[in-house]
Design an enzyme around this catalytic site. Structure first.
Site, short mmCIF file in Angstrom:
data_model
loop_
_atom_site.label_atom_id
_atom_site.label_comp_id
_atom_site.label_asym_id
_atom_site.label_seq_id
_atom_site.Cartn_x
_atom_site.Cartn_y
_atom_site.Cartn_z
N HIS A 10 11.09 122.37 -18.68
CA HIS A 10 10.01 121.54 -19.22
C HIS A 10 9.44 122.09 -20.51
CE1 HIS A 10 9.52 119.67 -15.10
NE2 HIS A 10 9.74 118.69 -15.92
N ARG A 37 27.98 102.35 -24.23
CA ARG A 37 27.75 102.76 -22.83
C ARG A 37 27.14 101.56 -22.10
NH1 ARG A 37 26.44 108.20 -25.20
NH2 ARG A 37 27.71 109.72 -24.06
N ARG A 58 32.98 100.32 -23.29
CA ARG A 58 33.40 101.09 -22.11
C ARG A 58 32.90 100.37 -20.86
NH1 ARG A 58 31.34 107.12 -21.11
NH2 ARG A 58 29.41 106.11 -20.50
N GLU A 72 38.48 112.39 -20.18
CA GLU A 72 37.35 113.27 -19.84
C GLU A 72 37.59 114.04 -18.56
OE1 GLU A 72 33.84 110.80 -19.72
OE2 GLU A 72 34.87 109.19 -18.68
N ASP A 92 32.06 115.34 -20.44
CA ASP A 92 32.65 115.51 -19.11
C ASP A 92 33.88 116.40 -19.15
OD1 ASP A 92 31.07 114.20 -17.15
OD2 ASP A 92 31.55 112.30 -18.11
N ARG A 137 27.15 119.70 -16.23
CA ARG A 137 26.60 119.46 -17.57
C ARG A 137 25.07 119.36 -17.58
NH1 ARG A 137 28.99 113.48 -18.92
NH2 ARG A 137 27.11 112.98 -20.06
N CYS A 152 34.21 110.85 -28.44
CA CYS A 152 32.90 110.20 -28.31
C CYS A 152 31.90 111.07 -27.57
CB CYS A 152 33.03 108.82 -27.68
SG CYS A 152 33.71 108.85 -26.02
C1 PEP Z 1 31.52 112.12 -22.29
O1 PEP Z 1 31.67 112.44 -21.11
O2 PEP Z 1 31.71 112.90 -23.24
C2 PEP Z 1 31.07 110.77 -22.64
C3 PEP Z 1 31.04 110.35 -23.90
O3 PEP Z 1 30.63 109.98 -21.63
P1 PEP Z 1 29.20 110.12 -20.96
O4 PEP Z 1 28.43 111.14 -21.73
O5 PEP Z 1 28.58 108.76 -21.00
O6 PEP Z 1 29.56 110.56 -19.57
MG MG Z 2 31.68 110.89 -19.57
#
Ligand code: PEP
Ligand code: MG
Length: 676
Positions: free
Chosen positions: A304, A411, A447, A540, A564, A574, A611
């Site tokens: 935070h 997205r 996507r 990914e 990912d 992540r 991406c």
């Molecule tokens: C990724 O995984 O890098 C990606 C672009 O998809 P998202 O962040 O929406 O999972």
């Molecule tokens: Mg992803």
């Protein structure tokens, strides 16, 4: 006697905010209400007890109600849970990803940019910007509590007075934060709720009955509760221990007669604050006129305090290690909140240089913005396409105006969030059409729905999973619910004639998934007599990267989701509060998978985009160019700077650099190799 059973759909489970709403709702009724999860059963009117259950996303809970208003209470709780427990605007959104962290560090001097002087320290950059000035250490002063006992009633009265003053101060803090960071302001509402916690207050009262004074009783109870929370097998919920201690300390200061919560003797000039750690309320009360930035020995970029720092535009570095606290008050430092580097005792020339660099960076950003609409062509005449990652039609308008040469990733899950039912085919068609038109014929990669994992939806029930990131998410979930995918594909194919649309499937691990999804596209296209359009997949999951040459024979394109791909390659969540900062997409293992993907694609005459967040990391740009990536898709504000960076590079040099990066052993080595 009444019983309810729920599955908690909130993205991070029954954590601070949803638990607060649940408890607040329960407290409105006289009925005895107990909530159970696993083998634990607790008072549903105690926030600390409910948090202590450690209910994660997808967790099942049972609620037992007993009392004259049990029916009304059950109805109210049912409604509150269905409405997302106060997170209708945020809970079902993907949790914000931490900014890409260029440096992984814990107290040691690291290979980084800018080059470290001898006396440098490195941590994790938590809020961007540069602060230049003398250090001031915020120390936790040990509070002195007396042993005097003034009698049960008098001690209880003291406690009540401190609680009332603490609540008023927290309310003021919440109002003050509201304008900068509404999401973070909510944490102070949770703190206020903690001060009305029945179980907590009862435990303190019991101790006062046994002749402990208010301060002793309060301190002991807070410590007990924080220890239970800290021991939970869930980093997010365990982090709530810090909130309990934070709010506990606020009251303790009042009980110890320290008056105002902020009793620090500040120097009369602006300083760079250093501390072991900063609580959310410490950070929120930092006065921007006195504080140029801060660094902490511990903490993560998603804590935070780091989020509040970003909201307040205060440069911040966290997780520097104990060496930080050895810097004496008044020592000059240059703190870089992007690279995580702290230069200690820089000479006048270094300070002057840092100031000039800051001014030059501002100028560069301005120049990049002015050239945003020009193509990104390297010095040796190689063009790289720069597209935008967007979440909806409004973003498409901004992307097109900001120099995007297409949309590399729409997205679509944003259309599905914040609602009780999925969007209809017509609603989706309307959005896809608007985006196609806003991009004026430039390619738009749509996507298909990527939910599950960190992105749950209230109307798509996924049975509780031990490891949602390894569970039913992305294309797996859609293939198991073909109607959801079918409607979306129909909407995309109907909108195809309004622009240049492409379809992309997320989280593909196996050829059979691609083939099943592609067959559905072909079938619907025939039904609608729609034009043919390129269909590709995201890379990914390491399995797909390794098999890229096989996929490339059938798909039209690849786009690499490095967020990912990094998570699955390094096996680091992540969103993990401490690991996320170490999960670096420039790790050579990830680069080797990108390399395999590009080689597989190009051998079959197909193109590859990126991406994930790595696409906008300036240190990654030359390597991705050198590996042969054809397109980078980045957030709208990054378009101009990524293009400007490419214009400074040559492809031949980038190829050499990429080959060297593939041979590196660690992400740090890769970053050292690249330099700025
Ligand atoms: C990724 O995984 O890098 C990606 C672009 O998809 P998202 O962040 O929406 O999972
Ligand atoms: Mg992803």
């Amino acid at each position: 006697m009444k019983q309810l059973n729920f599955v908690i759909e909130n993205a991070t489970g029954l954590h601070a905010r949803p638990a607060k709403v649940f408890v607040k709702t329960a407290k409105q009724f006289k009925a005895d209400i107990r909530i159970s999860h696993g083998s634990k059963k607790v008072n549903a009117k105690s926030l600390i007890a409910v948090l202590g259950l450690g209910v994660k996303h997808g967790g099942a809970v049972q609620v037992d109600l007993d009392g004259e208003d049990e029916e009304l209470a059950a109805e109210a709780l049912q409604t509150a849970v269905s409405a997302g427990l106060g997170e209708d605007d945020a809970a079902h959104k993907p949790v914000q990803k931490p900014a890409p962290q260029p440096i992984v560090a814990n107290g040691k001097v690291k290979t980084a940019v800018p080059k470290l002087p001898k006396d440098g320290l490195a941590g994790i950059g938590a809020a961007p910007g540069v602060a230049i000035g003398p250090v001031f250490q915020l120390r936790q002063t040990a509070l002195k509590l007396t042993n005097e006992f003034a009698g049960v009633d008098a001690e209880q009265a003291k406690l009540d007075e401190a609680l009332a003053a603490g609540k008023a101060a927290l309310h003021a803090l919440q109002q003050q934060m509201q304008a900068h960071a509404p999401d973070e302001a909510a944490i102070f509402e949770v703190h206020q709720e903690l001060l009305t916690d029945d179980d907590l207050l009862e435990a303190v009262q019991q101790k006062i009955q046994t002749r402990q004074n208010a301060g002793q009783a309060w301190r002991a109870t807070i410590e007990e509760r924080a220890a239970i929370m800290a021991a939970l097998d869930d980093p997010l919920l365990a982090a709530r221990a810090a909130d309990i201690r934070d709010v506990g300390n606020r009251i303790l200061k009042l009980l110890a007669g320290d008056g105002a919560a902020n009793d620090v003797a500040w120097p009369d000039h602006p300083v760079v604050v250093i501390a072991h750690d900063l609580t959310p309320s410490d950070t929120a009360t930092l006065d921007p006129k006195r504080v140029l930035g801060f660094a902490t020995a511990v903490g993560g970029p998603t804590a935070h305090s780091a989020i509040i720092a970003r909201a307040l535009s205060l440069p911040a570095v966290v997780s520097v290690g104990d060496g930080l606290l050895k810097i004496g008050d008044g020592t000059a430092v240059i703190l870089n909140g992007s690279s995580g580097i702290i230069q200690v005792n820089p000479d006048a020339a270094a300070q002057e240089k840092a100031k000039n660099e800051l001014a030059a960076a501002k100028k560069q950003q301005q120049a990049a913005r002015e050239q945003a609409n020009e193509p990104a062509i390297t010095l040796d005449n190689h063009r790289m396409e720069i597209a935008a990652n967007i979440g909806g039609a409004a973003d498409a308008v901004k992307a097109n105006a900001s120099g995007a040469e297409g949309v590399g990733l729409l997205r679509t899950e944003f259309l599905f969030l914040d609602r009780a039912t999925p969007p209809t085919e017509d609603e989706q068609f309307e959005v896809y059409r608007q985006i196609a038109e806003a991009m004026e014929g430039k390619p738009v990669i749509i996507r298909t729905l990527d939910i599950g994992g960190d992105k749950p939806l209230p109307y798509v029930q996924v049975p509780p999973e031990e490891n949602p990131f390894l569970g039913e998410r992305g294309i797996r979930l859609c293939l198991n619910r073909p109607e959801l995918l079918r409607e979306q594909l129909r909407a995309i194919l109907r909108a195809a004639s309004y622009g240049s649309l492409r379809i992309m499937f997320p989280m593909v691990a196996d050829m059979s998934e691609w083939r099943a999804a592609k067959a559905m596209v072909d079938e619907i296209r025939a039904e609608l007599n729609a034009p043919e359009l390129p269909v590709g997949i995201m890379i990914e999951i390491p399995a797909a990267a390794v098999m890229a040459d096989v996929f490339a024979k059938e798909v039209d394109f690849f786009s690499i989701g490095t967020n990912d791909l990094t998570q699955y390659t390094l096996a680091m969540d992540r969103m993990h509060p401490t690991l996320a900062g170490k999960s670096d997409g420039l790790h050579p293992s990830v680069l080797r998978l990108i390399d395999a993907t590009v080689k597989g694609a190009h051998a079959a005459g197909k193109w590859v985009g990126i991406c994930g967040e790595l696409g906008a990391d300036p240190q990654a740009t030359p390597i991705l160019l050198g590996l042969g990536v054809d397109e980078l898709s980045v957030s709208v504000p990054s378009i101009a700077t990524v293009k400007a960076k490419i214009r400074t590079l040559t492809r031949t040099e980038a190829q050499k650099l990429a080959a060297q990066a593939l041979a590196c052993a660690t992400a740090q080595e890769v970053r050292k190799l690249v330099g700025s």
